[in-house]
Design a protein around this motif. Structure first.
Motif, PDB file in Angstrom:
ATOM      1  N   ALA A   1      14.219   3.014  -4.703  1.00  0.00           N
ATOM      2  CA  ALA A   1      14.376   4.332  -5.305  1.00  0.00           C
ATOM      3  C   ALA A   1      14.707   4.179  -6.792  1.00  0.00           C
ATOM      4  CB  ALA A   1      15.487   5.100  -4.599  1.00  0.00           C
ATOM      5  N   GLY A   2      14.093   5.042  -7.598  1.00  0.00           N
ATOM      6  CA  GLY A   2      14.332   5.004  -9.034  1.00  0.00           C
ATOM      7  C   GLY A   2      13.352   4.144  -9.801  1.00  0.00           C
ATOM      8  N   LEU A   3      12.468   3.440  -9.094  1.00  0.00           N
ATOM      9  CA  LEU A   3      11.477   2.591  -9.736  1.00  0.00           C
ATOM     10  C   LEU A   3      10.084   3.210  -9.590  1.00  0.00           C
ATOM     11  CD1 LEU A   3      12.607  -0.945  -8.491  1.00  0.00           C
ATOM     12  CD2 LEU A   3      13.004   0.058 -10.753  1.00  0.00           C
ATOM     13  N   SER A   4       9.273   3.065 -10.620  1.00  0.00           N
ATOM     14  CA  SER A   4       7.908   3.586 -10.587  1.00  0.00           C
ATOM     15  C   SER A   4       6.923   2.474 -10.268  1.00  0.00           C
ATOM     16  CB  SER A   4       7.547   4.216 -11.937  1.00  0.00           C
ATOM     17  OG  SER A   4       7.662   3.251 -12.979  1.00  0.00           O
ATOM     18  N   LEU A   5       5.829   2.817  -9.586  1.00  0.00           N
ATOM     19  CA  LEU A   5       4.813   1.843  -9.187  1.00  0.00           C
ATOM     20  C   LEU A   5       3.428   2.432  -9.391  1.00  0.00           C
ATOM     21  CD1 LEU A   5       4.727  -0.495  -6.134  1.00  0.00           C
ATOM     22  CD2 LEU A   5       2.842   1.111  -6.442  1.00  0.00           C
ATOM     23  N   LEU A   6       2.560   1.640  -9.981  1.00  0.00           N
ATOM     24  CA  LEU A   6       1.160   2.024 -10.160  1.00  0.00           C
ATOM     25  C   LEU A   6       0.280   1.098  -9.341  1.00  0.00           C
ATOM     26  CD1 LEU A   6      -1.169   3.515 -11.698  1.00  0.00           C
ATOM     27  CD2 LEU A   6      -1.031   1.671 -13.396  1.00  0.00           C
ATOM     28  N   ASP A   7      -0.591   1.682  -8.509  1.00  0.00           N
ATOM     29  CA  ASP A   7      -1.576   0.902  -7.763  1.00  0.00           C
ATOM     30  C   ASP A   7      -2.942   1.157  -8.383  1.00  0.00           C
ATOM     31  OD1 ASP A   7      -2.956  -0.608  -5.941  1.00  0.00           O
ATOM     32  OD2 ASP A   7      -2.749   0.809  -4.274  1.00  0.00           O
ATOM     33  N   ILE A   8      -3.468   0.139  -9.071  1.00  0.00           N
ATOM     34  CA  ILE A   8      -4.769   0.238  -9.736  1.00  0.00           C
ATOM     35  C   ILE A   8      -5.870  -0.087  -8.732  1.00  0.00           C
ATOM     36  CG2 ILE A   8      -6.242  -0.716 -11.550  1.00  0.00           C
ATOM     37  CD1 ILE A   8      -3.662  -1.377 -13.086  1.00  0.00           C
ATOM     38  N   GLY A   9      -6.838   0.816  -8.595  1.00  0.00           N
ATOM     39  CA  GLY A   9      -7.865   0.634  -7.571  1.00  0.00           C
ATOM     40  C   GLY A   9      -7.277   0.892  -6.200  1.00  0.00           C
ATOM     41  N   CYS A  10      -6.607   2.035  -6.074  1.00  0.00           N
ATOM     42  CA  CYS A  10      -5.801   2.340  -4.876  1.00  0.00           C
ATOM     43  C   CYS A  10      -6.632   2.608  -3.637  1.00  0.00           C
ATOM     44  CB  CYS A  10      -4.905   3.532  -5.155  1.00  0.00           C
ATOM     45  SG  CYS A  10      -5.802   5.076  -5.504  1.00  0.00           S
ATOM     46  N   GLY A  11      -7.934   2.886  -3.801  1.00  0.00           N
ATOM     47  CA  GLY A  11      -8.743   3.187  -2.629  1.00  0.00           C
ATOM     48  C   GLY A  11      -8.197   4.383  -1.882  1.00  0.00           C
ATOM     49  N   GLY A  12      -8.075   4.245  -0.583  1.00  0.00           N
ATOM     50  CA  GLY A  12      -7.584   5.338   0.250  1.00  0.00           C
ATOM     51  C   GLY A  12      -6.083   5.417   0.366  1.00  0.00           C
ATOM     52  N   GLY A  13      -5.371   4.527  -0.328  1.00  0.00           N
ATOM     53  CA  GLY A  13      -3.905   4.599  -0.316  1.00  0.00           C
ATOM     54  C   GLY A  13      -3.222   3.665   0.647  1.00  0.00           C
ATOM     55  N   LEU A  14      -3.900   2.596   1.065  1.00  0.00           N
ATOM     56  CA  LEU A  14      -3.329   1.689   2.071  1.00  0.00           C
ATOM     57  C   LEU A  14      -2.078   0.973   1.587  1.00  0.00           C
ATOM     58  CD1 LEU A  14      -6.515   0.004   3.640  1.00  0.00           C
ATOM     59  CD2 LEU A  14      -5.368   2.130   4.272  1.00  0.00           C
ATOM     60  N   LEU A  15      -1.942   0.787   0.275  1.00  0.00           N
ATOM     61  CA  LEU A  15      -0.719   0.211  -0.277  1.00  0.00           C
ATOM     62  C   LEU A  15       0.228   1.289  -0.796  1.00  0.00           C
ATOM     63  CD1 LEU A  15      -2.119  -2.865  -2.243  1.00  0.00           C
ATOM     64  CD2 LEU A  15      -0.719  -2.938  -0.183  1.00  0.00           C
ATOM     65  N   CYS A  16      -0.327   2.361  -1.328  1.00  0.00           N
ATOM     66  CA  CYS A  16       0.509   3.418  -1.904  1.00  0.00           C
ATOM     67  C   CYS A  16       1.479   4.010  -0.889  1.00  0.00           C
ATOM     68  CB  CYS A  16      -0.370   4.534  -2.467  1.00  0.00           C
ATOM     69  SG  CYS A  16      -1.275   4.104  -3.974  1.00  0.00           S
ATOM     70  N   GLU A  17       0.999   4.277   0.307  1.00  0.00           N
ATOM     71  CA  GLU A  17       1.844   4.954   1.285  1.00  0.00           C
ATOM     72  C   GLU A  17       3.049   4.110   1.715  1.00  0.00           C
ATOM     73  OE1 GLU A  17       0.035   7.118   4.394  1.00  0.00           O
ATOM     74  OE2 GLU A  17      -1.400   8.148   3.071  1.00  0.00           O
ATOM     75  N   PRO A  18       2.880   2.848   2.107  1.00  0.00           N
ATOM     76  CA  PRO A  18       4.066   2.063   2.450  1.00  0.00           C
ATOM     77  C   PRO A  18       4.991   1.837   1.264  1.00  0.00           C
ATOM     78  CG  PRO A  18       2.073   0.716   2.552  1.00  0.00           C
ATOM     79  CD  PRO A  18       1.640   2.123   2.433  1.00  0.00           C
ATOM     80  N   MET A  19       4.442   1.734   0.046  1.00  0.00           N
ATOM     81  CA  MET A  19       5.298   1.586  -1.131  1.00  0.00           C
ATOM     82  C   MET A  19       6.131   2.855  -1.359  1.00  0.00           C
ATOM     83  SD  MET A  19       4.977  -1.453  -2.458  1.00  0.00           S
ATOM     84  CE  MET A  19       4.927  -2.061  -0.764  1.00  0.00           C
ATOM     85  N   ALA A  20       5.544   4.022  -1.131  1.00  0.00           N
ATOM     86  CA  ALA A  20       6.283   5.279  -1.256  1.00  0.00           C
ATOM     87  C   ALA A  20       7.394   5.361  -0.223  1.00  0.00           C
ATOM     88  CB  ALA A  20       5.323   6.461  -1.109  1.00  0.00           C
ATOM     89  N   ARG A  21       7.124   4.871   0.968  1.00  0.00           N
ATOM     90  CA  ARG A  21       8.155   4.894   2.014  1.00  0.00           C
ATOM     91  C   ARG A  21       9.334   3.989   1.671  1.00  0.00           C
ATOM     92  NH1 ARG A  21       3.347   5.109   5.396  1.00  0.00           N
ATOM     93  NH2 ARG A  21       3.267   7.143   6.446  1.00  0.00           N
ATOM     94  N   LEU A  22       9.089   2.987   0.848  1.00  0.00           N
ATOM     95  CA  LEU A  22      10.169   2.095   0.422  1.00  0.00           C
ATOM     96  C   LEU A  22      10.960   2.672  -0.751  1.00  0.00           C
ATOM     97  CD1 LEU A  22       8.417  -1.402   0.638  1.00  0.00           C
ATOM     98  CD2 LEU A  22      10.264  -0.549   2.098  1.00  0.00           C
ATOM     99  N   GLY A  23      10.557   3.827  -1.244  1.00  0.00           N
ATOM    100  CA  GLY A  23      11.332   4.499  -2.273  1.00  0.00           C
ATOM    101  C   GLY A  23      10.713   4.541  -3.647  1.00  0.00           C
ATOM    102  N   PHE A  24       9.621   3.822  -3.870  1.00  0.00           N
ATOM    103  CA  PHE A  24       8.966   3.845  -5.172  1.00  0.00           C
ATOM    104  C   PHE A  24       8.408   5.240  -5.480  1.00  0.00           C
ATOM    105  CE2 PHE A  24       8.365  -0.793  -4.435  1.00  0.00           C
ATOM    106  CZ  PHE A  24       8.848  -1.267  -5.650  1.00  0.00           C
ATOM    107  N   GLU A  25       8.423   5.604  -6.769  1.00  0.00           N
ATOM    108  CA  GLU A  25       7.677   6.767  -7.241  1.00  0.00           C
ATOM    109  C   GLU A  25       6.262   6.267  -7.530  1.00  0.00           C
ATOM    110  OE1 GLU A  25       7.473   9.663 -11.160  1.00  0.00           O
ATOM    111  OE2 GLU A  25       9.381   8.718 -10.627  1.00  0.00           O
ATOM    112  N   VAL A  26       5.309   6.604  -6.678  1.00  0.00           N
ATOM    113  CA  VAL A  26       4.004   5.949  -6.661  1.00  0.00           C
ATOM    114  C   VAL A  26       2.921   6.787  -7.329  1.00  0.00           C
ATOM    115  CG1 VAL A  26       2.184   5.001  -5.191  1.00  0.00           C
ATOM    116  CG2 VAL A  26       4.587   4.665  -4.573  1.00  0.00           C
ATOM    117  N   THR A  27       2.140   6.104  -8.170  1.00  0.00           N
ATOM    118  CA  THR A  27       0.910   6.667  -8.715  1.00  0.00           C
ATOM    119  C   THR A  27      -0.233   5.746  -8.311  1.00  0.00           C
ATOM    120  OG1 THR A  27       2.018   7.605 -10.655  1.00  0.00           O
ATOM    121  CG2 THR A  27      -0.365   7.253 -10.814  1.00  0.00           C
ATOM    122  N   GLY A  28      -1.284   6.320  -7.775  1.00  0.00           N
ATOM    123  CA  GLY A  28      -2.473   5.550  -7.421  1.00  0.00           C
ATOM    124  C   GLY A  28      -3.657   6.023  -8.238  1.00  0.00           C
TER     125      GLY A  28
END
Length: 252
Positions: free
Chosen positions: A68-95
Motif C-alpha cells: 500500500a502506498g506504492l505505485s506500479l506500472l505494467d507495460i504491455g499489460c495485456g488482459g491484466g494477468l499481472l495487474c490484478e494480483p499486484m492490485a490485491r497486494l496493495g499497489f496503485e496499479v496502472t496498466g
C-alpha cells in the motif's frame, strides 16, 4: 512534472505486433487458450516480482496489503494477468498496452473483480512525455515485440522513480530458445499460435542489461525460468538460455 506534450511521441509499438495480439485479446483470461503459457508460469513471475519488491521497499508480507502506498506500472499489460494480483497486494496499479482491445478487456475484468486499476491504451513513450514515474515498473514478455529495444528500455528506465524497481522478462536469443520457445511452443506443443514470436527479436541478457543501464538503472540480478514437461511445472533456475527475468533499481 512536465505538461503533456501536444505532439504524440515516437512509439516503440510495431503495427503487426499490435494487430497480432488484438486478434487474441478476447482469450486473455482463458487458462487453456492462446495465453496458456502465461497462466502456467504466472505464479513464478508473481513470486519473483513480490520478492524483489519486498527487498527493495522493506515491506512485511504478513500485512493484508503489504505494498500500500506504492505505485506500479505494467507495460504491455495485456488482459491484466499481472495487474490484478499486484492490485490485491496493495499497489496503485496502472496498466498500459499498445492494443486498445486489451485494455478494454482488462478494464472490464478488473471491474468484475472489484479492483480499482487504471488502464490506458498507450506506450511508455507517452507516459515519459507526461513526466510520469512509478515505484515499480514491469515489462514482462514485451521487449521481444518492440520496434527499437534500446529506445524502449530507455523509456522503461525513465519511468522508474528514484529508489524504484524495474522487473523485466523475455526470451534469450539462443538456439535452445529457438528450439523450445519457437519451434516447440508454436509448432510441436501448440501452446502458442504460429507466428507469435520472431526468434530474431529475442533479447540476450547482456542486451537487456545494457539497455537498462543506459536508462539509469543498476542491475540487481537475473534468474532463469525452466519448464519441466514431465511434471508440467515451471521453476526458477540459473539457466538463462530460454526464459529469464531481470531486476534492476534506480538510485534514490
Amino acid at each position: 512534472m512536465t505538461a503533456p506534450s501536444s505532439e504524440r511521441p515516437a512509439s516503440s509499438a510495431l503495427d503487426n505486433e499490435v494487430a497480432k495480439f488484438a486478434a487474441m485479446a478476447d482469450t486473455w483470461w482463458d487458462p487453456d487458450g492462446p495465453f496458456k503459457p502465461l497462466h502456467t508460469f504466472n505464479p513464478k513471475r508473481l513470486a519473483y516480482i513480490r520478492d524483489r519488491a519486498v527487498e527493495r521497499f522493506g515491506r512485511d508480507m504478513e500485512q493484508r496489503h503489504p505494498f500500500a502506498g506504492l505505485s506500479l506500472l505494467d507495460i504491455g499489460c495485456g488482459g491484466g494477468l499481472l495487474c490484478e494480483p499486484m492490485a490485491r497486494l496493495g499497489f496503485e496499479v496502472t496498466g498500459i498496452d499498445a492494443t486498445e482491445k486489451n485494455t478494454k478487456i482488462a478494464a472490464v475484468h478488473a471491474e468484475q473483480s472489484g479492483l480499482d486499476i487504471t488502464y490506458r491504451n498507450a506506450t511508455p513513450e507517452v507516459l515519459v512525455a507526461e513526466g510520469k514515474t512509478f515505484d515499480v515498473v514491469l515489462t514482462m514478455e514485451v521487449v521481444e515485440h518492440v520496434a527499437d529495444v534500446d529506445a524502449f528500455l530507455h523509456s522503461c528506465g525513465t519511468l522508474v522513480a528514484p529508489g524504484g524497481l524495474l522487473v523485466g522478462a523475455t526470451l534469450n536469443r539462443t538456439m535452445k530458445a529457438f528450439a523450445l520457445a519457437k519451434v516447440g511452443a508454436e509448432y510441436v506443443l501448440r501452446w502458442l499460435p504460429k507466428g507469435t514470436h520472431d526468434w530474431k527479436k529475442f533479447v540476450r541478457p547482456s542486451e537487456f542489461a545494457a539497455g537498462l543501464r543506459v536508462g539509469g538503472l543498476t542491475i540487481d540480478g537475473m534468474v532463469g525460468m525452466t519448464f519441466n514437461p514431465l511434471a508440467g511445472e515451471w521453476s526458477l533456475s540459473r539457466d538463462l538460455d530460454v526464459n529469464y527475468m531481470i531486476a534492476a533499481h534506480k538510485a534514490g
